[in-house]
Scaffold this motif. Structure first.
Motif, PDB file in Angstrom:
ATOM      1  N   PRO A 225      30.758  -0.159  12.171  1.00  0.00           N
ATOM      2  CA  PRO A 225      29.686  -0.589  13.081  1.00  0.00           C
ATOM      3  C   PRO A 225      28.399  -0.879  12.306  1.00  0.00           C
ATOM      4  CG  PRO A 225      30.773   1.397  13.914  1.00  0.00           C
ATOM      5  CD  PRO A 225      31.279   1.173  12.518  1.00  0.00           C
ATOM      6  N   VAL A 226      27.695  -1.912  12.709  1.00  0.00           N
ATOM      7  CA  VAL A 226      26.408  -2.271  12.109  1.00  0.00           C
ATOM      8  C   VAL A 226      25.323  -2.000  13.140  1.00  0.00           C
ATOM      9  CG1 VAL A 226      25.018  -4.070  11.042  1.00  0.00           C
ATOM     10  CG2 VAL A 226      27.496  -4.033  10.683  1.00  0.00           C
ATOM     11  N   ILE A 227      24.378  -1.140  12.790  1.00  0.00           N
ATOM     12  CA  ILE A 227      23.327  -0.758  13.747  1.00  0.00           C
ATOM     13  C   ILE A 227      21.979  -1.294  13.272  1.00  0.00           C
ATOM     14  CG2 ILE A 227      24.607   1.311  14.411  1.00  0.00           C
ATOM     15  CD1 ILE A 227      22.501   2.952  12.830  1.00  0.00           C
ATOM     16  N   PRO A 228      21.045  -1.511  14.209  1.00  0.00           N
ATOM     17  CA  PRO A 228      19.705  -1.957  13.821  1.00  0.00           C
ATOM     18  C   PRO A 228      18.905  -0.811  13.214  1.00  0.00           C
ATOM     19  CG  PRO A 228      19.779  -1.555  16.167  1.00  0.00           C
ATOM     20  CD  PRO A 228      21.189  -1.360  15.669  1.00  0.00           C
ATOM     21  N   ALA A 229      17.947  -1.155  12.379  1.00  0.00           N
ATOM     22  CA  ALA A 229      17.106  -0.137  11.744  1.00  0.00           C
ATOM     23  C   ALA A 229      15.730  -0.722  11.466  1.00  0.00           C
ATOM     24  CB  ALA A 229      17.742   0.368  10.452  1.00  0.00           C
ATOM     25  N   PHE A 230      14.765   0.171  11.322  1.00  0.00           N
ATOM     26  CA  PHE A 230      13.424  -0.170  10.849  1.00  0.00           C
ATOM     27  C   PHE A 230      13.167   0.604   9.561  1.00  0.00           C
ATOM     28  CE2 PHE A 230      11.387  -0.844  15.344  1.00  0.00           C
ATOM     29  CZ  PHE A 230      12.025  -2.070  15.449  1.00  0.00           C
ATOM     30  N   GLU A 231      12.604  -0.064   8.574  1.00  0.00           N
ATOM     31  CA  GLU A 231      11.986   0.657   7.466  1.00  0.00           C
ATOM     32  C   GLU A 231      10.475   0.464   7.618  1.00  0.00           C
ATOM     33  OE1 GLU A 231      11.844   1.325   2.649  1.00  0.00           O
ATOM     34  OE2 GLU A 231      13.169  -0.221   3.461  1.00  0.00           O
ATOM     35  N   ILE A 232       9.810   1.544   8.012  1.00  0.00           N
ATOM     36  CA  ILE A 232       8.405   1.492   8.408  1.00  0.00           C
ATOM     37  C   ILE A 232       7.539   2.014   7.270  1.00  0.00           C
ATOM     38  CG2 ILE A 232       6.738   2.196  10.152  1.00  0.00           C
ATOM     39  CD1 ILE A 232       9.152   2.960  11.949  1.00  0.00           C
ATOM     40  N   ILE A 233       6.673   1.154   6.743  1.00  0.00           N
ATOM     41  CA  ILE A 233       5.750   1.600   5.698  1.00  0.00           C
ATOM     42  C   ILE A 233       4.744   2.548   6.336  1.00  0.00           C
ATOM     43  CG2 ILE A 233       4.185   0.902   3.867  1.00  0.00           C
ATOM     44  CD1 ILE A 233       5.351  -1.925   4.102  1.00  0.00           C
ATOM     45  N   ALA A 234       4.750   3.784   5.900  1.00  0.00           N
ATOM     46  CA  ALA A 234       3.881   4.799   6.490  1.00  0.00           C
ATOM     47  C   ALA A 234       2.626   5.010   5.665  1.00  0.00           C
ATOM     48  CB  ALA A 234       4.637   6.118   6.648  1.00  0.00           C
ATOM     49  N   THR A 235       2.770   5.064   4.349  1.00  0.00           N
ATOM     50  CA  THR A 235       1.600   5.109   3.465  1.00  0.00           C
ATOM     51  C   THR A 235       1.577   3.806   2.677  1.00  0.00           C
ATOM     52  OG1 THR A 235       2.795   6.247   1.660  1.00  0.00           O
ATOM     53  CG2 THR A 235       1.707   7.619   3.323  1.00  0.00           C
ATOM     54  N   VAL A 236       0.451   3.106   2.752  1.00  0.00           N
ATOM     55  CA  VAL A 236       0.365   1.726   2.284  1.00  0.00           C
ATOM     56  C   VAL A 236      -0.492   1.662   1.024  1.00  0.00           C
ATOM     57  CG1 VAL A 236      -0.240  -0.633   2.915  1.00  0.00           C
ATOM     58  CG2 VAL A 236       0.499   0.986   4.688  1.00  0.00           C
ATOM     59  N   ALA A 237       0.072   1.099  -0.040  1.00  0.00           N
ATOM     60  CA  ALA A 237      -0.684   0.912  -1.271  1.00  0.00           C
ATOM     61  C   ALA A 237      -1.942   0.093  -0.979  1.00  0.00           C
ATOM     62  CB  ALA A 237       0.175   0.206  -2.321  1.00  0.00           C
ATOM     63  N   ALA A 238      -3.080   0.536  -1.523  1.00  0.00           N
ATOM     64  CA  ALA A 238      -4.378  -0.064  -1.194  1.00  0.00           C
ATOM     65  C   ALA A 238      -5.089  -0.530  -2.450  1.00  0.00           C
ATOM     66  CB  ALA A 238      -5.241   0.949  -0.449  1.00  0.00           C
ATOM     67  N   GLY A 239      -5.892  -1.596  -2.296  1.00  0.00           N
ATOM     68  CA  GLY A 239      -6.672  -2.090  -3.418  1.00  0.00           C
ATOM     69  C   GLY A 239      -7.847  -1.210  -3.776  1.00  0.00           C
ATOM     70  N   GLY A 240      -8.330  -0.433  -2.800  1.00  0.00           N
ATOM     71  CA  GLY A 240      -9.435   0.478  -3.041  1.00  0.00           C
ATOM     72  C   GLY A 240      -8.975   1.920  -3.114  1.00  0.00           C
ATOM     73  N   ALA A 241      -9.747   2.728  -3.826  1.00  0.00           N
ATOM     74  CA  ALA A 241      -9.338   4.117  -4.054  1.00  0.00           C
ATOM     75  C   ALA A 241      -9.376   4.950  -2.787  1.00  0.00           C
ATOM     76  CB  ALA A 241     -10.232   4.753  -5.118  1.00  0.00           C
ATOM     77  N   GLY A 242     -10.284   4.631  -1.866  1.00  0.00           N
ATOM     78  CA  GLY A 242     -10.421   5.431  -0.656  1.00  0.00           C
ATOM     79  C   GLY A 242     -11.139   6.744  -0.924  1.00  0.00           C
ATOM     80  N   ASP A 243     -11.395   7.494   0.135  1.00  0.00           N
ATOM     81  CA  ASP A 243     -12.136   8.744   0.000  1.00  0.00           C
ATOM     82  C   ASP A 243     -11.417   9.762  -0.868  1.00  0.00           C
ATOM     83  OD1 ASP A 243     -14.082   7.681   1.627  1.00  0.00           O
ATOM     84  OD2 ASP A 243     -13.322   8.636   3.463  1.00  0.00           O
ATOM     85  N   ASP A 244     -10.078   9.729  -0.854  1.00  0.00           N
ATOM     86  CA  ASP A 244      -9.322  10.711  -1.634  1.00  0.00           C
ATOM     87  C   ASP A 244      -8.993  10.228  -3.042  1.00  0.00           C
ATOM     88  OD1 ASP A 244      -7.413   8.788  -1.112  1.00  0.00           O
ATOM     89  OD2 ASP A 244      -6.146  10.077   0.145  1.00  0.00           O
ATOM     90  N   GLY A 245      -9.336   8.969  -3.346  1.00  0.00           N
ATOM     91  CA  GLY A 245      -9.097   8.440  -4.688  1.00  0.00           C
ATOM     92  C   GLY A 245      -7.657   8.111  -4.994  1.00  0.00           C
ATOM     93  N   ASN A 246      -6.799   8.022  -3.973  1.00  0.00           N
ATOM     94  CA  ASN A 246      -5.360   7.866  -4.212  1.00  0.00           C
ATOM     95  C   ASN A 246      -4.838   6.439  -4.123  1.00  0.00           C
ATOM     96  OD1 ASN A 246      -4.721  10.539  -4.763  1.00  0.00           O
ATOM     97  ND2 ASN A 246      -4.509  11.058  -2.583  1.00  0.00           N
ATOM     98  N   TYR A 247      -5.668   5.479  -3.717  1.00  0.00           N
ATOM     99  CA  TYR A 247      -5.213   4.090  -3.565  1.00  0.00           C
ATOM    100  C   TYR A 247      -4.000   3.992  -2.640  1.00  0.00           C
ATOM    101  CZ  TYR A 247      -8.286   2.823  -7.459  1.00  0.00           C
ATOM    102  OH  TYR A 247      -9.374   2.615  -8.272  1.00  0.00           O
ATOM    103  N   SER A 248      -3.990   4.783  -1.585  1.00  0.00           N
ATOM    104  CA  SER A 248      -2.879   4.768  -0.638  1.00  0.00           C
ATOM    105  C   SER A 248      -3.418   5.166   0.740  1.00  0.00           C
ATOM    106  CB  SER A 248      -1.782   5.743  -1.070  1.00  0.00           C
ATOM    107  OG  SER A 248      -0.712   5.764  -0.146  1.00  0.00           O
ATOM    108  N   ASN A 249      -3.250   4.271   1.711  1.00  0.00           N
ATOM    109  CA  ASN A 249      -3.735   4.531   3.057  1.00  0.00           C
ATOM    110  C   ASN A 249      -2.645   5.203   3.890  1.00  0.00           C
ATOM    111  OD1 ASN A 249      -6.251   3.336   2.563  1.00  0.00           O
ATOM    112  ND2 ASN A 249      -5.467   1.291   3.068  1.00  0.00           N
ATOM    113  N   ILE A 250      -2.959   6.349   4.450  1.00  0.00           N
ATOM    114  CA  ILE A 250      -1.998   7.111   5.237  1.00  0.00           C
ATOM    115  C   ILE A 250      -2.102   6.700   6.700  1.00  0.00           C
ATOM    116  CG2 ILE A 250      -1.359   9.422   6.033  1.00  0.00           C
ATOM    117  CD1 ILE A 250      -2.310  10.508   3.366  1.00  0.00           C
TER     118      ILE A 250
END
Length: 390
Positions: A183-208
């Motif tokens: 059987p072939v079932i549908p699926a989603f791969e959902i980006i939850a933390t997104v690589a970012a161009g800016g460091a952000g407040d936490d300095g991690n370059y990843s938006n949660i």
């Protein structure tokens, strides 16, 4: 008992008349009352027929030694034939395990007493996956839309609302069904933390992304009989820390986890200046946590997926821990281009592939030249267990 681990006639277990003692002496230490017990399958005198055991669930595969199957039948037991050596393999095997207290696995492929104890406990207590059974593979294949709920810039998933995306994923899955015996079932791969161009407040370059923003998409695909995979693009963040943000979602039976080393940063690195990498120890750390979460919450097996299109992206990959029965470990071969270029990437990812890994393929709707058709995709060897669209 994984009866083939020691052999059917090694004298490790009591005779057919000692069933009560078998329950006690053969039980894996730490198994709680009410959970399946694991016992040795004992030899009988020549010509003798055992009384069977109404509490026993006995499993075999096509690879099980015929002598073990004959011994089980002589003991009055009726083995259930499974497509793979795991009590979670089918809806019927899980039902049988829920109704019984003793698990017997015929042959070494069941992995030994400790592993069979774990898989039998899960089979007896866990919910089933779409299509039945508690193993992700080989009971089904998935066709997934990749992206982020906030818009189409990161993939096809976000080009429409959750319910419409689930309907499109089902349409894609239907196109692949005629080329798959599973059987072939549908699926989603959902980006939850997104690589970012800016460091952000936490300095991690990843938006949660807040977990609650993902819920409508998780609900939509699972209500359609599908599966959701939470994807992490960590930047400088620790992958385990990001995974724990989505713990409540990962406690759902139809939600797995993906790590994307492409977006991992080290030292003073910033995004888009290099292809990132992780050491396999960081992936193993997440796998340990996810396996424990799955086991403690009596969940069916989960997808644990690693994206890779360069060998350097997962350093020391040969040390990848694929021993967790709670996880189906997947290598997702990314990379876009011509069919020849993509097959070169695929074959490179297959080289020295750790045992116990399932393979996934990505089709890029705009970047592939041209994108493979469903038939062409399913003619790839080995045939992908997950096909995603970006």
């Amino acid at each position: 008992q994984d009866a083939g681990a020691e052999g059917p006639n090694d004298g490790q277990g009591p005779g057919a008349e000692d069933g009560e003692e078998a329950n006690q002496s053969g039980a894996q230490e730490g198994v709680e009352s009410g959970d399946p017990q694991v016992v040795d399958l004992a030899p009988l005198e020549k010509g003798a027929v055992g009384p069977g055991n109404e509490d026993a669930a006995v499993f075999a595969t096509n690879a099980s030694p015929l002598g073990l199957i004959a011994n089980a039948r002589t003991a009055g037991l009726n083995p259930m034939l499974l497509p793979t050596a795991d009590p979670r393999a089918t809806a019927d095997s899980m039902k049988l395990m829920r109704e019984n207290q003793i698990a017997v696995g015929l042959g070494p492929d069941f992995g030994g007493t400790e592993r069979l104890t774990t898989t039998a406990q899960i089979a007896a207590n866990a919910e089933e996956l779409p299509g039945g059974g508690g193993l992700v593979f080989p009971g089904r294949r998935m066709v997934a839309l990749y992206g982020h709920p906030w818009g189409g810039a990161l993939g096809v998933l976000g080009e429409q609302g959750a319910e419409d995306a689930a309907a499109i994923a089902q349409q894609y899955a239907d196109q692949y069904q005629e080329f798959s015996p599973e059987p072939v079932i549908p699926a989603f791969e959902i980006i939850a933390t997104v690589a970012a161009g800016g460091a952000g407040d936490d300095g991690n370059y990843s938006n949660i992304t807040p977990a609650e923003d993902l819920v409508p998409y998780v609900d939509a695909v699972t209500e359609a009989g599908g599966y959701a995979i939470i994807d992490l693009q960590p930047g400088r963040a620790h992958l385990l820390d990001q995974a724990k943000v989505y713990e409540d979602l990962l406690k759902r039976p139809n939600v797995g986890l993906a790590l994307d080393p492409e977006w991992k940063l080290h030292g003073d690195e910033v995004p888009l200046q290099q292809v990132g990498h992780i050491d396999v120890s960081e992936a193993n750390e997440v796998a340990d946590w996810l396996a424990e979460l799955t086991r403690e919450n009596q969940l069916p097996q989960k997808v644990f997926m690693l994206h890779q299109f360069q060998t350097q992206m997962i350093r020391n990959r040969e040390q990848l821990n694929t021993d967790h029965p709670e996880l189906a470990t997947v290598i997702h071969a990314d990379g876009h281009g011509t069919p020849g270029q993509k097959m070169d990437t695929w074959n490179a990812m297959l080289t020295d592939l750790p045992s116990g890994v399932w393979m996934a393929w990505k089709n890029f709707i705009d970047e592939d030249q041209p994108m493979l058709t469903p038939q062409q995709t399913m003619e790839i060897e080995p045939r992908p267990w997950i096909v995603s669209f970006q």
